[in-house]
Scaffold this motif. Structure first.
Motif, PDB file in Angstrom:
ATOM      1  N   THR A 331      31.898  20.840 -16.802  1.00 11.00           N
ATOM      2  CA  THR A 331      31.836  19.860 -17.889  1.00 11.00           C
ATOM      3  C   THR A 331      32.847  18.744 -17.634  1.00 11.00           C
ATOM      4  O   THR A 331      33.954  19.015 -17.166  1.00 11.00           O
ATOM      5  CB  THR A 331      32.128  20.578 -19.217  1.00 11.00           C
ATOM      6  OG1 THR A 331      31.123  21.558 -19.420  1.00 11.00           O
ATOM      7  CG2 THR A 331      32.119  19.604 -20.396  1.00 11.00           C
ATOM      8  N   HIS A 332      32.439  17.500 -17.925  1.00 11.73           N
ATOM      9  CA  HIS A 332      33.243  16.279 -17.754  1.00 11.73           C
ATOM     10  C   HIS A 332      33.137  15.655 -16.372  1.00 11.73           C
ATOM     11  O   HIS A 332      33.687  14.576 -16.166  1.00 11.73           O
ATOM     12  CB  HIS A 332      34.740  16.474 -18.076  1.00 11.73           C
ATOM     13  CG  HIS A 332      35.020  16.851 -19.494  1.00 11.73           C
ATOM     14  ND1 HIS A 332      34.938  15.963 -20.534  1.00 11.73           N
ATOM     15  CD2 HIS A 332      35.365  18.038 -20.034  1.00 11.73           C
ATOM     16  CE1 HIS A 332      35.230  16.598 -21.657  1.00 11.73           C
ATOM     17  NE2 HIS A 332      35.480  17.857 -21.378  1.00 11.73           N
ATOM     18  N   GLN A 333      32.454  16.307 -15.435  1.00 10.47           N
ATOM     19  CA  GLN A 333      32.247  15.600 -14.168  1.00 10.47           C
ATOM     20  C   GLN A 333      31.338  14.405 -14.445  1.00 10.47           C
ATOM     21  O   GLN A 333      30.334  14.543 -15.154  1.00 10.47           O
ATOM     22  CB  GLN A 333      31.553  16.510 -13.143  1.00 10.47           C
ATOM     23  CG  GLN A 333      32.458  17.562 -12.545  1.00 10.47           C
ATOM     24  CD  GLN A 333      31.688  18.613 -11.753  1.00 10.47           C
ATOM     25  OE1 GLN A 333      30.478  18.775 -11.960  1.00 10.47           O
ATOM     26  NE2 GLN A 333      32.376  19.337 -10.915  1.00 10.47           N
ATOM     27  N   THR A 334      31.683  13.248 -13.896  1.00 11.98           N
ATOM     28  CA  THR A 334      30.805  12.078 -14.041  1.00 11.98           C
ATOM     29  C   THR A 334      30.310  11.640 -12.666  1.00 11.98           C
ATOM     30  O   THR A 334      31.000  11.805 -11.661  1.00 11.98           O
ATOM     31  CB  THR A 334      31.518  10.893 -14.719  1.00 11.98           C
ATOM     32  OG1 THR A 334      32.625  10.504 -13.916  1.00 11.98           O
ATOM     33  CG2 THR A 334      31.981  11.253 -16.121  1.00 11.98           C
ATOM     34  N   PHE A 335      29.096  11.104 -12.653  1.00  9.33           N
ATOM     35  CA  PHE A 335      28.436  10.728 -11.405  1.00  9.33           C
ATOM     36  C   PHE A 335      27.876   9.319 -11.543  1.00  9.33           C
ATOM     37  O   PHE A 335      27.037   9.075 -12.414  1.00  9.33           O
ATOM     38  CB  PHE A 335      27.272  11.682 -11.113  1.00  9.33           C
ATOM     39  CG  PHE A 335      27.695  13.120 -10.953  1.00  9.33           C
ATOM     40  CD1 PHE A 335      27.869  13.665  -9.692  1.00  9.33           C
ATOM     41  CD2 PHE A 335      27.937  13.921 -12.074  1.00  9.33           C
ATOM     42  CE1 PHE A 335      28.269  14.991  -9.544  1.00  9.33           C
ATOM     43  CE2 PHE A 335      28.339  15.241 -11.929  1.00  9.33           C
ATOM     44  CZ  PHE A 335      28.511  15.779 -10.653  1.00  9.33           C
ATOM     45  N   PRO A 336      28.310   8.381 -10.699  1.00  7.94           N
ATOM     46  CA  PRO A 336      27.718   7.040 -10.763  1.00  7.94           C
ATOM     47  C   PRO A 336      26.235   7.095 -10.420  1.00  7.94           C
ATOM     48  O   PRO A 336      25.841   7.808  -9.501  1.00  7.94           O
ATOM     49  CB  PRO A 336      28.509   6.239  -9.725  1.00  7.94           C
ATOM     50  CG  PRO A 336      29.175   7.244  -8.848  1.00  7.94           C
ATOM     51  CD  PRO A 336      29.322   8.506  -9.637  1.00  7.94           C
ATOM     52  N   MET A 337      25.434   6.390 -11.169  1.00  9.25           N
ATOM     53  CA  MET A 337      23.988   6.391 -10.919  1.00  9.25           C
ATOM     54  C   MET A 337      23.515   5.006 -10.449  1.00  9.25           C
ATOM     55  O   MET A 337      22.384   4.795 -10.178  1.00  9.25           O
ATOM     56  CB  MET A 337      23.237   6.788 -12.196  1.00  9.25           C
ATOM     57  CG  MET A 337      23.421   8.233 -12.603  1.00  9.25           C
ATOM     58  SD  MET A 337      22.754   9.405 -11.393  1.00  9.25           S
ATOM     59  CE  MET A 337      20.996   9.141 -11.581  1.00  9.25           C
TER      60      MET A 337
END
Ligand SMILES: [Zn+2]
Ligand SMILES: [Zn+2]
Ligand SMILES: [Zn+2]
Length: 337
Positions: A331-337
């Motif tokens: 939880t809280h990992q972010t991934f640029p899209m």
């Protein structure tokens, strides 16, 4: 590209000392093994991404953590100390340019997950996403819709994207049909392999997968942003039962969030595994074993049963998965899209 890992302390101060100790312990123990710092070196208070991104909101199998009736060590440690980050599998998708956001899966933990999502949305006073996407009719994946009804938030026509059997199930059975008849949600049918546009920059393409389809079909999603693609398959029986080749698919995307319900076949002893088939993590690692490192690193295991050692960052299994070059969704990992 590796995702940024944000663990935000604001809002989670209760129990933060215990968690700080845990994180510090994990950091020290993993650091001393010289491994993957992105798991253990969160940038506290990091900036909210400015461009389109995806954020992990939950990683646990449908029944959540702790699981009802479990007296084993896996759940005992959560008795009376709910970990705010150990929620049922869901992803958030945010397009800051259009000021739109989407929730993938409506889980029993939806209230807490929308609170987490709010921390990643800077453009508005966020309460609800602009759309919800559902994979199938098992309890971890859609029952959070109940929080939108008259007894709860009483939302107005939130678009709910789902496959034909899933939309028929929601529209034809109580209590879900009341969400439709009262206009709390608005059903948006999806089609297998047909791209649906969410914003100018974001599309989603459902892929049918084999799974126990008692009430609906089951899909995974390919989520496409302006720069990156993510594959999300939280539930599937076995990779070899699918007509699509998962090894090829991983190579066509930038991130792959894949069913990791059970680590291996020894994990649960009181249930018939053939009734609840999933690809074991050890089988998936075998299947992807010949891929080059950069392809393996796209795989993020997710959808962990309460018994799965990958829920414990200090377990040998967790370390082994990282050592083999794969990733574990948190939880809280972010991934640029
Ligand atoms: Zn599930
Ligand atoms: Zn348990
Ligand atoms: Zn399922």
């Amino acid at each position: 590209m590796l995702p940024q890992v944000h663990i935000r302390l604001s809002g989670f101060l209760s129990g933060s000392i215990r968690r700080f100790c845990l994180i510090t312990f994990a950091a020290l123990s993993l650091y001393s093994c010289g491994n993957n710092p992105q798991k253990v070196n969160p940038s506290v208070g990091a900036e909210i991404p400015e461009a389109t991104f995806l954020v992990v909101l939950g990683t646990v199998q449908d029944a959540g953590l702790p699981q009802l009736g479990c007296r084993k060590a896996c759940c005992k440690k959560y008795e009376g100390v709910k970990d705010p980050d150990k929620n049922v599998v869901a992803l958030g998708l945010v397009d800051p340019a259009e000021q739109k956001s989407f929730l993938i899966e409506a889980t029993p933990d939806i209230k807490r997950q929308l609170e987490i999502m709010k921390k990643y949305i800077s453009y508005a006073d966020f309460f609800l996403p602009d759309g919800i996407l559902l994979t199938h009719a098992h309890i971890g994946h859609y029952t959070g819709l109940m929080q939108l009804g008259r007894e709860a938030y009483n939302s107005g026509k939130v678009p709910v994207y789902a496959m034909p059997k899933m939309t028929a199930f929601l529209g034809g059975n109580g209590p879900w049909d009341q969400l439709v008849s009262l206009g709390n949600i608005s059903l948006k049918p999806l089609q297998h392999q047909s791209e649906a546009k969410l914003t100018d920059q974001l599309t989603v393409t459902p892929l049918l997968v084999p799974h126990r389809d008692e009430y609906s079909e089951t899909v995974g999603f390919i989520i496409s942003g302006p720069n990156k693609k993510a594959l999300f398959i939280p539930d599937i029986d076995k990779w070899q039962q699918w007509e699509m080749d998962i090894v090829q698919l991983v190579q066509q995307v930038d991130y792959a969030f894949l069913d990791a319900t059970f680590y291996d076949e020894n994990e649960i002893n009181n249930r018939d595994m053939s009734e609840i088939p999933h690809p074991f993590v050890v089988e998936s690692m075998d299947r992807f074993g010949d891929l080059p490192e950069k392809e393996k690193a796209k795989v993020y295991f997710i959808h962990f049963n309460h018994t799965n050692p990958l829920l414990d960052a200090t377990s040998p299994a967790y370390q082994k998965v990282l050592d083999e070059g794969y990733q574990i969704a948190e939880t809280h990992q972010t991934f640029p899209m």
